[in-house]
Design an enzyme around this catalytic site. Structure first.
Site, mmCIF file in Angstrom:
data_model
loop_
_atom_site.group_PDB
_atom_site.id
_atom_site.type_symbol
_atom_site.label_atom_id
_atom_site.label_comp_id
_atom_site.label_asym_id
_atom_site.label_seq_id
_atom_site.Cartn_x
_atom_site.Cartn_y
_atom_site.Cartn_z
ATOM 1 C CG LEU A 241 15.021 17.519 -4.535
ATOM 2 C CD1 LEU A 241 13.963 17.377 -3.449
ATOM 3 C CD2 LEU A 241 14.569 16.738 -5.769
ATOM 4 C CD GLU A 249 23.310 14.158 5.639
ATOM 5 O OE1 GLU A 249 24.118 14.400 4.714
ATOM 6 O OE2 GLU A 249 22.897 13.016 5.905
ATOM 7 N N GLY A 252 21.116 22.092 1.830
ATOM 8 C CA GLY A 252 20.220 23.143 1.329
ATOM 9 C C GLY A 252 20.796 24.515 1.652
ATOM 10 C CG LEU A 253 22.981 26.655 5.545
ATOM 11 C CD1 LEU A 253 21.986 27.152 6.572
ATOM 12 C CD2 LEU A 253 24.201 26.114 6.242
ATOM 13 C CD GLU A 274 9.056 30.092 -10.031
ATOM 14 O OE1 GLU A 274 10.174 30.095 -10.574
ATOM 15 O OE2 GLU A 274 8.068 29.518 -10.520
HETATM 16 C C1 ACO Z 1 11.651 27.180 -4.553
HETATM 17 C C2 ACO Z 1 11.458 25.799 -4.032
HETATM 18 O O1 ACO Z 1 12.027 24.924 -4.546
HETATM 19 S S1 ACO Z 1 10.440 25.547 -2.688
HETATM 20 C C3 ACO Z 1 10.634 23.860 -2.275
HETATM 21 C C4 ACO Z 1 11.882 23.539 -1.524
HETATM 22 N N1 ACO Z 1 12.193 22.136 -1.669
HETATM 23 C C5 ACO Z 1 11.498 21.167 -1.026
HETATM 24 O O2 ACO Z 1 10.598 21.392 -0.253
HETATM 25 C C6 ACO Z 1 11.910 19.756 -1.372
HETATM 26 C C7 ACO Z 1 12.120 18.910 -0.123
HETATM 27 N N2 ACO Z 1 13.038 19.530 0.829
HETATM 28 C C8 ACO Z 1 14.355 19.761 0.567
HETATM 29 O O3 ACO Z 1 14.850 19.492 -0.508
HETATM 30 C C9 ACO Z 1 15.214 20.325 1.674
HETATM 31 O O4 ACO Z 1 14.690 19.978 2.918
HETATM 32 C C10 ACO Z 1 15.389 21.880 1.613
HETATM 33 C C11 ACO Z 1 16.027 22.274 0.285
HETATM 34 C C12 ACO Z 1 14.071 22.606 1.780
HETATM 35 C C13 ACO Z 1 16.340 22.287 2.753
HETATM 36 O O5 ACO Z 1 17.540 21.618 2.602
HETATM 37 P P1 ACO Z 1 18.168 20.743 3.780
HETATM 38 O O6 ACO Z 1 19.477 20.234 3.293
HETATM 39 O O7 ACO Z 1 17.182 19.742 4.238
HETATM 40 O O8 ACO Z 1 18.344 21.820 4.916
HETATM 41 P P2 ACO Z 1 19.699 22.125 5.714
HETATM 42 O O9 ACO Z 1 20.171 20.875 6.378
HETATM 43 O O10 ACO Z 1 20.652 22.826 4.844
HETATM 44 O O11 ACO Z 1 19.251 23.198 6.783
HETATM 45 C C14 ACO Z 1 18.329 22.892 7.618
HETATM 46 C C15 ACO Z 1 18.826 22.882 9.058
HETATM 47 O O12 ACO Z 1 20.183 23.175 9.242
HETATM 48 C C16 ACO Z 1 20.282 24.369 10.048
HETATM 49 N N3 ACO Z 1 21.586 25.000 9.858
HETATM 50 C C17 ACO Z 1 22.700 24.297 9.696
HETATM 51 N N4 ACO Z 1 23.755 25.123 9.627
HETATM 52 C C18 ACO Z 1 23.308 26.374 9.750
HETATM 53 C C19 ACO Z 1 23.939 27.650 9.756
HETATM 54 N N5 ACO Z 1 25.251 27.799 9.603
HETATM 55 N N6 ACO Z 1 23.157 28.723 9.861
HETATM 56 C C20 ACO Z 1 21.832 28.608 9.988
HETATM 57 N N7 ACO Z 1 21.192 27.417 9.994
HETATM 58 C C21 ACO Z 1 21.922 26.304 9.878
HETATM 59 C C22 ACO Z 1 19.075 25.041 9.633
HETATM 60 O O13 ACO Z 1 18.671 26.075 10.425
HETATM 61 C C23 ACO Z 1 18.101 23.913 9.793
HETATM 62 O O14 ACO Z 1 17.972 23.479 11.135
HETATM 63 P P3 ACO Z 1 16.707 22.894 11.901
HETATM 64 O O15 ACO Z 1 15.675 22.415 10.891
HETATM 65 O O16 ACO Z 1 17.295 21.749 12.644
HETATM 66 O O17 ACO Z 1 16.218 23.954 12.790
#
Ligand code: ACO
Length: 465
Positions: A241, A249, A252-253, A274
């Protein structure tokens, strides 16, 4: 939790004093999603305001009974503020009137308790938590170890990734985070912190004022280390999360990269997730494809399959061409990059797609035909040839996939006798399959676009093979 009738003061919270009115007709209820809002706040001034950061729970309705509705209230508003410092919560409930319109009056307290548990406190106590209860993140972080990834957070050195065992202060912090997990991670349940092998990877932002360090939590992943026969360990990401203000930002990545780093540096068997959400899967596949683009052992096998897709004509095929990589390559990828077999197969298709020229119709048609055959094989499995199978499920080998259920039109199988199916209500198996193939192509194209925009130079090398 404050419960008040509009236009009255706090003393009027006594339910006995509430005026009861009749609804005209049966009470239709109100959906929880419509009347409840949750806010994440950083300081006491924001408490009570609806102009601060509101978080968007995936579905509040599912906490409220089978139909997700709340009954017996007129103009009900439930506002909950969660502190981004201590993760305590405070709920303000207001309504004009209550009345049993045939479906009773929903008791809101136990529902909110189910979500927020002991984190939910009265307003005065909540306001105090901002000064008193800021320690839970710092204590957890101090007990952990920082993970330094190359190139990570260079632009913002105040942000750190910290790994902590899920016990003591970290377990306490996790228990505070449970309501956010329940609200924001679809289908989640709290993990059993008493079980051995849990850890958390935290993303925190550090600020130092007057020699005192303070930490703000931006996101976290709960990861389970579990035994793999005969003598290794697998890492399973159970919950991840990133707090809403910080999503998108790159945190998550970075969390995924940190977990991959742990897996590689400790020679873990592999990493699984999971039941990943679509978006998490997208982020994960993007990272893994970028890692694979520079992984030399995949190149010759990839170029062989790409050549056959360019040359073969699969439109009149009598048997299917499978795009699977050699078994020893899957093993090498697992050993070196810790990408599990199922995930590698996903990435493999994306890498093939990336190596094809999207303007070349023949190879694109062949690619789609292979995806079609693969999905058909997964669905029909050993039942292929017995088209009358009524209900089928796709089950993953790594226990991380969702299930799909399909009905086919043909009858003749004993199971079919139990269900009355109107042909006009059913899609043909062919239509269902094509829809699945379309969805799969969309996913592949989505990740491929992201990988192309982030790894152009690596891609040029791959296509030139
Ligand atoms: C097992 C489980 O927990 S399943 C449930 C997952 N959790 C949730 O759904 C809770 C709510 N959501 C979240 O917490 C978050 O959105 C997460 C964890 C799913 C993702 O984390 P975020 O910090 O939002 O994503 P993050 O910013 O790291 O990456 C997303 C974007 O950065 C991009 N990105 C940034 N740098 C890079 C890189 N070096 N390489 C590839 N992609 C990159 C990603 O492709 C993506 O881009 P886009 O959506 O603009 O096409």
């Amino acid at each position: 939790m404050a419960l008040k009738q509009k236009g009255t003061d706090a003393a009027a919270t006594d339910t006995k004093k509430r005026r009861r009115v009749g609804f005209s007709g049966t009470d239709a209820g109100v959906e929880a999603n419509e009347c409840m809002k949750v806010f994440l706040v950083r300081n006491p001034d924001e408490v009570g305001s609806v102009d601060c950061t509101s978080i968007e729970p995936f579905d509040l309705n599912h906490f409220f009974g089978e139909d997700g509705k709340i009954y017996g209230y007129k103009n009900l508003k439930i506002n909950v503020w969660i502190s981004a410092k201590s993760f305590h919560g405070y709920a303000d409930i207001s309504f004009d009137e209550t009345s049993d319109g045939g479906k009773g009056i929903t008791d809101l307290k136990p529902v909110l308790q189910n979500i927020f548990g002991e984190n939910l406190v009265e307003k005065e106590e909540f306001l105090h938590t901002f000064s008193k209860e800021c320690e839970c993140i710092r204590t957890a972080v101090t007990n952990g170890s920082a993970i330094k990834l190359d190139g990570s957070y260079e632009s913002d050195p105040a942000v750190e990734i910290v790994r902590v065992e899920l016990q003591g202060a970290a377990a306490f912090l996790y228990s505070r985070l449970v309501p956010l997990v329940l609200l924001l991670v679809e289908g989640s349940t709290p993990i059993d912190i008493g079980e051995h092998g849990w850890e958390m990877v935290l993303v925190v932002k550090k600020t130092t004022q007057e020699a005192v360090s303070k930490f703000e939590l931006l996101g976290f992943a709960a990861v389970h280390n579990f035994y793999h026969y005969p003598e290794s360990t697998r890492l399973r990401i159970s919950q991840i999360l990133v707090l809403p203000p910080y999503q998108g930002e790159g945190h998550g990545l970075r969390l995924l990269e940190a977990i991959n780093y742990i897996a590689q540096s400790e020679n873990i068997y592999d990493v699984t997730i999971e039941d990943p959400s679509d978006y998490l899967q997208y982020v994960r596949s993007s990272i893994d494809c970028l890692r694979l683009l520079t992984f030399d052992p995949i190149k010759s096998a990839l170029s062989a399959i790409v050549s056959s897709l360019k040359e073969t004509n699969l439109s009149k095929r009598t048997h299917s061409l499978r795009m699977v990589p050699p078994a020893e390559l899957m093993e090498t990828v697992r050993q070196k990059l810790k990408i599990n077999k199922k995930q590698f197969l996903r990435c493999w298709e994306i890498l093939i797609f990336l190596s094809l020229d999207s303007q070349e119709h023949k190879s694109m048609d062949n690619f789609r035909a292979c995806i079609y055959d693969r999905i058909k094989g997964e669905i029909l499995g050993s039942a292929s040839g017995t088209n009358g199978k009524r209900l089928l499920q796709m089950v993953s080998s790594s226990n991380e996939e969702s299930f799909a259920v399909y009905w086919t039109q043909e009858s003749g199988d004993a199971d079919d006798q139990t269900v009355e199916q109107q042909p006009e209500d059913l899609k043909t198996q062919e239509q269902q399959l094509n829809e699945l193939v379309d969805n799969q192509m969309e996913e592949i194209i989505g990740v491929a676009k992201n990988v192309t925009s982030r790894g152009k130079d690596k891609l040029v090398e791959l296509v030139a093979q």
